[in-house]
Design a protein around this motif. Structure first.
Motif, mmCIF file in Angstrom:
data_model
loop_
_atom_site.group_PDB
_atom_site.id
_atom_site.type_symbol
_atom_site.label_atom_id
_atom_site.label_comp_id
_atom_site.label_asym_id
_atom_site.label_seq_id
_atom_site.Cartn_x
_atom_site.Cartn_y
_atom_site.Cartn_z
ATOM 1 N N PHE A 130 139.247 -21.689 5.653
ATOM 2 C CA PHE A 130 139.097 -22.756 4.670
ATOM 3 C C PHE A 130 139.959 -22.453 3.435
ATOM 4 O O PHE A 130 140.569 -21.391 3.333
ATOM 5 N N ARG A 131 139.969 -23.381 2.491
ATOM 6 C CA ARG A 131 140.686 -23.205 1.230
ATOM 7 C C ARG A 131 139.796 -23.748 0.121
ATOM 8 O O ARG A 131 140.098 -24.769 -0.499
ATOM 9 N N CYS A 132 138.665 -23.099 -0.105
ATOM 10 C CA CYS A 132 137.664 -23.595 -1.058
ATOM 11 C C CYS A 132 138.252 -23.707 -2.463
ATOM 12 O O CYS A 132 138.982 -22.818 -2.915
ATOM 13 N N GLY B 65 138.144 -13.697 1.970
ATOM 14 C CA GLY B 65 138.479 -14.382 3.199
ATOM 15 C C GLY B 65 137.304 -14.582 4.138
ATOM 16 O O GLY B 65 136.166 -14.580 3.758
ATOM 17 N N GLU B 66 137.682 -14.743 5.388
ATOM 18 C CA GLU B 66 136.687 -14.817 6.445
ATOM 19 C C GLU B 66 136.831 -13.573 7.310
ATOM 20 O O GLU B 66 137.806 -13.426 8.054
ATOM 21 N N PRO B 67 135.868 -12.650 7.226
ATOM 22 C CA PRO B 67 135.988 -11.387 7.969
ATOM 23 C C PRO B 67 136.056 -11.547 9.480
ATOM 24 O O PRO B 67 136.605 -10.692 10.163
ATOM 25 N N ASP C 233 131.794 -17.815 6.205
ATOM 26 C CA ASP C 233 131.706 -19.241 5.887
ATOM 27 C C ASP C 233 131.099 -20.021 7.038
ATOM 28 O O ASP C 233 130.934 -21.239 6.957
ATOM 29 N N VAL C 234 130.760 -19.348 8.135
ATOM 30 C CA VAL C 234 130.068 -19.898 9.300
ATOM 31 C C VAL C 234 130.931 -20.862 10.117
ATOM 32 O O VAL C 234 130.531 -21.293 11.192
ATOM 33 N N CYS D 107 125.761 -16.629 4.094
ATOM 34 C CA CYS D 107 126.506 -17.737 4.694
ATOM 35 C C CYS D 107 126.754 -18.878 3.706
ATOM 36 O O CYS D 107 125.845 -19.297 2.998
ATOM 37 N N LYS D 108 127.958 -19.380 3.718
ATOM 38 C CA LYS D 108 128.333 -20.471 2.824
ATOM 39 C C LYS D 108 127.569 -21.744 3.163
ATOM 40 O O LYS D 108 127.488 -22.161 4.317
ATOM 41 N N LEU D 109 127.027 -22.391 2.155
ATOM 42 C CA LEU D 109 126.452 -23.730 2.302
ATOM 43 C C LEU D 109 126.271 -24.320 0.908
ATOM 44 O O LEU D 109 125.340 -23.980 0.185
ATOM 45 N N ASP D 110 127.177 -25.209 0.519
ATOM 46 C CA ASP D 110 127.167 -25.772 -0.824
ATOM 47 C C ASP D 110 126.536 -27.157 -0.891
ATOM 48 O O ASP D 110 126.053 -27.576 -1.927
ATOM 49 N N SER D 111 126.571 -27.880 0.228
ATOM 50 C CA SER D 111 126.043 -29.243 0.226
ATOM 51 C C SER D 111 125.731 -29.683 1.654
ATOM 52 O O SER D 111 126.403 -29.270 2.601
ATOM 53 N N LEU D 112 124.709 -30.521 1.793
ATOM 54 C CA LEU D 112 124.401 -31.116 3.085
ATOM 55 C C LEU D 112 125.123 -32.441 3.260
ATOM 56 O O LEU D 112 125.055 -33.052 4.319
ATOM 57 N N ASN D 113 125.821 -32.885 2.218
ATOM 58 C CA ASN D 113 126.643 -34.082 2.276
ATOM 59 C C ASN D 113 128.026 -33.679 2.792
ATOM 60 O O ASN D 113 128.732 -32.894 2.164
#
Length: 399
Positions: free
Chosen positions: A45-47, A87-89, A130-131, A151-157
């Motif tokens: 990703f590129r958050c 990053g993503e390991p 980031d799953v 684990c990344k989770l910022d929004s359910l939208n």
């Protein structure tokens, strides 16, 4: 060994050791209790808020030999928490790794377990992810290795999550990854802890309670962190956090309302009772600087993942981690950290939580906030390394 391991109160997302535990571990002779190993800057990703500016095209990474040398020093020093990051390991593929692509992380995790096991030493292994590339097979391997996950989770939208990820369709990949983790048993009482890591920005602010509730309902530990205006977040500063109360940014009052709402949800819906006294879930403040370090993908050792280069403690490519940890520089840093600026709202003379050794705020947020002018406009030229010990802009106490 298990009895000793249980002494560590693991809360993935902040390296897991509370402040009262710091004193206990120090008394046991543990000089360094937590080490973050950022194996790669490369990410799927590129958050827009990424402190490491992770992205698919990034190339900075540790070699397997370097990562194992860090682990060897961790064993020698009796480290209790080894934390794999990116990053993503999961997509780490070091140049000296001759095995199958995607297997390097699990090889390193196995090496950690074997190395500590040979010395009959306790260790908690944590991995950030980031799953988005999580499969059922990978989820099973994490569980088999007893790895705690953040684990990344910022929004359910989906639209909001994709915007934060910088990738369309990313939200669906994340939720698919969570399904695999749930299927193999994460979230159950006998599984390793799993926390959801929610970075709070203007963009996802209103939906954070929904993520919090979803996490609790699945047996996960929700970790909610007001954004650091660091790395790539500098380019989106108008949607981030400022203690100067910019017209579009979040401020400490916004953060207070959010955490009071989270405490209310916990009490009414989950029987978990706490009063929102600081911008940390359950008031479990970060303790990394007192006994932990972060090793970046370029080999530089810093007090935490977002610490500026000014406070770099050494380089594992020129010195061993053990030599860096026992150097006068890191001891002096911790002395300063414990003192803080006398004029800061995070000073023990200003804040009872600090005086009681419960919280010193977030040092990186304090540093980042120095770049905002009085109008709340971000100017990187204003960044002041000394502000690393100033007041946390996310905190409403003595504001």
């Amino acid at each position: 060994m298990n009895e000793r391991k249980e002494k560590v109160t693991l809360f993935p997302g902040m390296a897991g050791v509370t402040r009262d535990m710091v004193s206990k571990l120090k008394a046991e002779g543990v000089e360094l209790f937590s080490v973050d190993i950022m194996v790669t800057q490369k990410c799927n990703f590129r958050c827009i808020y990424c402190y490491a500016e992770g992205a698919p095209e990034r190339t900075k990474q540790l070699t397997m030999k370097e990562a194992k040398a860090i682990v060897d020093d961790c064993v020698e020093m009796g480290v209790r928490v080894v934390n794999m990051q990116g990053g993503e390991p999961l997509i780490w593929n070091p140049t000296d790794w001759k095995g199958k692509q995607g297997e390097a992380l699990f090889h390193l995790i196995s090496y950690v377990k074997e190395s500590f096991g040979k010395r009959n030493l306790p260790v908690n292994i944590v991995s950030f992810t980031d799953v988005g590339v999580m499969t059922e097979a990978k989820a099973k391997r994490f569980l088999a290795y007893d790895v705690s996950l953040c684990c990344k989770l910022d929004s359910l939208n989906e639209a909001i999550q994709d915007k934060l990820l910088g990738r369309k369709g990313g939200a669906q990949k994340i939720m698919s990854g969570f399904e695999h983790l749930i299927e193999v048993g994460y979230g159950k009482s006998d599984a390793p802890p799993l926390s959801t890591n929610t970075v709070v920005t203007v963009i996802n602010y209103d939906g954070v309670p929904e993520v919090f509730r979803w996490s609790r309902s699945h047996g996960f530990k929700p970790f909610v962190i007001p954004v650091h205006v660091h790395g790539r977040a500098k380019d989106y500063s108008s949607s981030m956090l400022s203690g100067k109360s910019g017209s579009t940014t979040l401020n400490s009052s916004d953060i207070r309302r959010l955490f009071e709402k989270l405490a209310e949800i916990d009490g009414k819906e989950f029987g978990i009772h706490w009063k929102a006294e600081s911008p940390w879930v359950e008031n479990k403040a970060c303790s990394r600087h007192l006994g932990g370090v972060h090793v970046r993908a370029d080999g530089i050792v810093v007090p935490c993942s977002e610490a500026p280069d000014y406070w770099a403690l050494g380089d594992i490519r020129t010195s061993s981690l053990k030599d860096i940890v026992f150097s006068p520089r890191i001891r002096r840093f911790r002395e300063i950290y414990s003192q803080l600026h006398e004029t800061s709202k995070c000073s023990p003379t200003k804040c009872p939580l600090s005086a009681e050794n419960k919280c010193y705020g977030c040092r990186t947020r304090a540093y980042d906030d120095s770049a905002f002018n009085e109008k709340g406009v971000f100017d990187p030229e204003r960044l002041d390394p000394e502000a690393f010990f100033a007041g946390d802009p996310a905190c409403w106490r003595t504001a």
